[in-house]
Design an enzyme around this catalytic site. Structure first.
Site, mmCIF file in Angstrom:
data_model
loop_
_atom_site.group_PDB
_atom_site.id
_atom_site.type_symbol
_atom_site.label_atom_id
_atom_site.label_comp_id
_atom_site.label_asym_id
_atom_site.label_seq_id
_atom_site.Cartn_x
_atom_site.Cartn_y
_atom_site.Cartn_z
ATOM 1 N N GLY A 9 -30.169 86.469 -42.242
ATOM 2 C CA GLY A 9 -30.965 86.597 -43.465
ATOM 3 C C GLY A 9 -30.669 87.865 -44.235
ATOM 4 O O GLY A 9 -31.588 88.613 -44.591
ATOM 5 N N SER A 11 -29.255 88.234 -47.295
ATOM 6 C CA SER A 11 -29.061 88.123 -48.741
ATOM 7 C C SER A 11 -30.018 88.999 -49.531
ATOM 8 O O SER A 11 -29.708 89.425 -50.644
ATOM 9 C CB SER A 11 -29.213 86.669 -49.188
ATOM 10 O OG SER A 11 -30.521 86.191 -48.899
ATOM 11 N N SER A 12 -31.186 89.288 -48.967
ATOM 12 C CA SER A 12 -32.202 90.054 -49.690
ATOM 13 C C SER A 12 -33.197 90.644 -48.686
ATOM 14 O O SER A 12 -33.082 90.453 -47.474
ATOM 15 C CB SER A 12 -32.936 89.154 -50.692
ATOM 16 O OG SER A 12 -33.595 88.096 -50.013
ATOM 17 N N GLY A 13 -34.182 91.361 -49.216
ATOM 18 C CA GLY A 13 -35.267 91.868 -48.380
ATOM 19 C C GLY A 13 -34.825 92.832 -47.307
ATOM 20 O O GLY A 13 -33.875 93.604 -47.476
ATOM 21 N N ASP A 56 -27.013 78.854 -41.689
ATOM 22 C CA ASP A 56 -28.339 78.290 -41.938
ATOM 23 C C ASP A 56 -28.993 78.176 -40.569
ATOM 24 O O ASP A 56 -28.552 77.364 -39.742
ATOM 25 C CB ASP A 56 -28.217 76.929 -42.604
ATOM 26 C CG ASP A 56 -29.561 76.268 -42.861
ATOM 27 O OD1 ASP A 56 -30.583 76.746 -42.335
ATOM 28 O OD2 ASP A 56 -29.595 75.258 -43.592
ATOM 29 N N SER A 134 -41.274 90.008 -37.071
ATOM 30 C CA SER A 134 -42.554 89.329 -37.062
ATOM 31 C C SER A 134 -43.320 89.835 -38.275
ATOM 32 O O SER A 134 -42.758 89.933 -39.371
ATOM 33 C CB SER A 134 -43.298 89.586 -35.748
ATOM 34 O OG SER A 134 -44.530 88.916 -35.715
ATOM 35 N N TYR A 148 -47.600 80.167 -41.896
ATOM 36 C CA TYR A 148 -46.857 81.425 -41.727
ATOM 37 C C TYR A 148 -47.342 82.135 -40.469
ATOM 38 O O TYR A 148 -46.533 82.578 -39.638
ATOM 39 C CB TYR A 148 -47.040 82.305 -42.954
ATOM 40 C CG TYR A 148 -46.355 83.647 -42.845
ATOM 41 C CD1 TYR A 148 -44.971 83.746 -42.936
ATOM 42 C CD2 TYR A 148 -47.088 84.811 -42.642
ATOM 43 C CE1 TYR A 148 -44.331 84.984 -42.836
ATOM 44 C CE2 TYR A 148 -46.459 86.041 -42.544
ATOM 45 C CZ TYR A 148 -45.090 86.122 -42.639
ATOM 46 O OH TYR A 148 -44.459 87.337 -42.533
ATOM 47 N N SER A 151 -46.118 80.488 -37.313
ATOM 48 C CA SER A 151 -44.732 80.818 -36.974
ATOM 49 C C SER A 151 -44.620 82.197 -36.342
ATOM 50 O O SER A 151 -43.843 82.391 -35.395
ATOM 51 C CB SER A 151 -43.844 80.718 -38.220
ATOM 52 O OG SER A 151 -44.084 81.756 -39.151
ATOM 53 N N THR A 183 -40.661 93.911 -51.142
ATOM 54 C CA THR A 183 -39.420 93.170 -50.920
ATOM 55 C C THR A 183 -39.484 91.886 -51.740
ATOM 56 O O THR A 183 -40.417 91.674 -52.512
ATOM 57 C CB THR A 183 -39.240 92.812 -49.433
ATOM 58 O OG1 THR A 183 -40.256 91.866 -49.063
ATOM 59 C CG2 THR A 183 -39.364 94.047 -48.551
#
Length: 270
Positions: A9, A11-13, A56, A134, A148, A151, A183
């Site tokens: 992950g 791509s951002s944040g 993915d 987390s 959310y 998860s 973010t």
């Protein structure tokens, strides 16, 4: 000491911020994301210091293939960061079935499969560190974020268990629990279609106007620094809101537990 990191992950944040910070300080990064072209500028700048692969995390076979290839091509990987994920918002009965399945496939099954695929490699190389992103939402809850929270609670239970299973292999885990942060998380938040019954609940207003008080750069700094701590902190709380809310939540749970002590003890076999 220079390290090699595998991050999902990116791509951002937090994932993008961590990738940039690590490259700047001279570490090597295996960055994975669904659209590798997003990192073209970083690849041009850092060359072989940055290894990029399309991933993915909802494709379990692809997860295994990419992680196997990363360890084969890069040799030792010191830190695996399971970061890919997003939020789904809305009252529980507002949520579409397909949105529930997609979120759990990404945030739970995807994260589980990343960890499972990395474990054999870490075990064979004699150890390593795994950071699982987390949230303060892995310990406390807010209305409108039921899936959310599901998860994050699920991953906290998974990590706590697996950490015990692999402790003898010098593999350590840290659950990173940020509070709100500036973010792209809110931009990527999937909102359910509203039901009239919840119009006066205030859920959407709460989510849309939530103050973002955490500094993502400072949070990433502490995530990276946590890898230097031994033993690894099992949980890393980041943000004053996270500390305050989780602290209050744990106190409330402990008080409720103590209030039921006599009932609990009375149910053993005589």
């Amino acid at each position: 000491m220079s390290r090699t990191w595998f991050i999902t992950g990116t791509s951002s944040g937090f994932g993008r911020e961590m990738t940039e910070r690590l490259l700047e300080r001279g570490d090597r990064v295996a960055a994975t994301l669904r659209s590798p072209t997003v990192l073209e500028s970083l690849k041009a700048q850092y060359g072989n210091q940055l290894w990029v692969a399309q991933l993915d995390v909802t494709d379990s076979q692809q997860v295994r293939n990419v992680i196997d290839r990363a360890f084969t091509e890069l040799g030792q990987i010191d830190v695996v960061v399971s970061n890919a994920g997003y939020g789904l918002a809305g009252a529980a009965e507002e949520l579409a079935d397909e949105h529930i399945v997609q979120l759990l496939n990404t945030n739970v099954i995807g994260s589980i499969q990343v960890i499972r695929a990395a474990l054999p490699h870490l075990r064979r190389q004699g150890g390593g560190r795994i950071l699982q992103l987390s949230s303060m939402g892995g310990q406390i809850t807010f209305p409108g974020l039921s899936l959310y929270h599901t998860s994050k609670f699920a991953m906290e239970g998974f990590v706590d268990t697996v950490a015990q299973e692999v402790s003898g292999f010098n593999i350590e885990f840290t659950l990173v629990e940020p509070g709100t942060a500036q973010t792209s998380f809110t931009q990527g938040l999937v909102m359910s279609e509203p039901l009239a019954a919840y119009e006066t609940s205030g859920i959407r207003s709460l989510l849309e106007n939530w103050p973002q008080i955490g500094d993502a750069k400072k949070m990433v700094r502490e995530m990276i620094a946590s890898v230097d701590r031994s033993p690894a902190p099992r949980r890393l709380i980041l943000g004053s809101d996270a500390y305050t809310l989780v602290h209050a939540g744990l106190q409330e749970k402990l008080a409720a537990l103590e209030a039921q002590k006599e009932i609990a003890l009375s149910t053993d076999i005589d």
